[in-house]
Design an enzyme around this catalytic site. Sequence first.
Site, PDB file in Angstrom:
ATOM      1  N   HIS A 104      63.716   2.290  85.540  1.00 59.53           N
ATOM      2  CA  HIS A 104      63.306   2.014  84.158  1.00 59.53           C
ATOM      3  C   HIS A 104      64.197   2.826  83.196  1.00 59.53           C
ATOM      4  CE1 HIS A 104      60.937   1.908  80.498  1.00 59.53           C
ATOM      5  NE2 HIS A 104      60.350   0.822  80.995  1.00 59.53           N
ATOM      6  N   GLU A 176      65.717  -5.874  81.254  1.00 59.38           N
ATOM      7  CA  GLU A 176      65.014  -5.140  80.209  1.00 59.38           C
ATOM      8  C   GLU A 176      66.042  -4.428  79.325  1.00 59.38           C
ATOM      9  OE1 GLU A 176      60.703  -3.529  80.351  1.00 59.38           O
ATOM     10  OE2 GLU A 176      61.972  -1.910  81.054  1.00 59.38           O
ATOM     11  N   GLY A 182      60.078  -0.841  73.516  1.00 55.42           N
ATOM     12  CA  GLY A 182      59.368  -0.054  72.516  1.00 55.42           C
ATOM     13  C   GLY A 182      59.837  -0.276  71.090  1.00 55.42           C
ATOM     14  N   SER A 221      59.298  -5.286  74.659  1.00 54.35           N
ATOM     15  CA  SER A 221      58.555  -5.799  73.491  1.00 54.35           C
ATOM     16  C   SER A 221      57.924  -7.176  73.719  1.00 54.35           C
ATOM     17  CB  SER A 221      59.449  -5.827  72.252  1.00 54.35           C
ATOM     18  OG  SER A 221      59.778  -4.514  71.872  1.00 54.35           O
ATOM     19  N   GLY A 242      54.877  -3.323  78.362  1.00 56.12           N
ATOM     20  CA  GLY A 242      54.501  -1.929  78.133  1.00 56.12           C
ATOM     21  C   GLY A 242      53.297  -1.827  77.223  1.00 56.12           C
TER      22      GLY A 242
END
Length: 261
Positions: A104, A176, A182, A221, A242
Amino acid sequence: MKEFSKFFLIGNMKMNPMNQEEMVMYEKSLKEELQNVSLHQAKRLVEIALAPPFFYIKSLSQSVLGLVSIGSQDVSSYQKGSYTGDISASMVYSEGASFSLVGHSERRKYHKEENEDIARKVRNILDFGMRVVLCVGESREDHAMHKTDEVIKKQLQECLFGVKENEASHVYIVYEPVWAVGSDETPTSSEIHSVKKGIQGVLMELFQEKGKEMKILYGGSVHVHNLLETCITPGMDGALVGRSSLDPKEFFGIVSQAKVL
Ligand code: PGA
């Protein structure tokens, strides 16, 4: 989405809930949601998964047994030994994890993880019979310089070094973009689709025909209102969510969307 293949929806809970009290409330609300959705219908089309902090893996996997797959957010790059603070693949497996996230961007950024550390983690996860959910993605600068495909190719080649063809079906890739995590910004559907094609090409170079079957998810997102353009339209096989996974009500809003689309 591939034919006969379930949409793999994973909630990345990050460092939440904050304490045992909040966890009790979270589990209560999760159980309510699990009763609410017409779960039999959803389960045929969506594999619902959550990756809580290590500390909650056992209790969560016991309370949602058979309904939600539980995974870990990371594992140590070492199998065993004197590594203070580390948690091994063996430990999370024995607590009930059936998969683990790895690579990640927050691990890469805050813990300086390199592709070769991630490759060791991938090996450990596979050795314990768990599924690997490998995150790859470009930074904002790489994106602006049109280096996305190049960066991701290197990440895939190095992080999947040593994975055998017959293990490929246990590995899931999440596209990602670092700048989308975020942030409330996302690439367009066609950008996501084109990156997916690029990833598929690299996977086929690495694993031949087996590479074609590997699942490729999108993360960054994702919420109930953009699932269509970020995941469904570009033909992704799932989503890594998330913030929108932290409230079970919101997360199950995405489950319902995924099952009707
Ligand atoms: P976000 O996080 O959905 O809050 O952007 C995604 C992730 O970090 O996996």
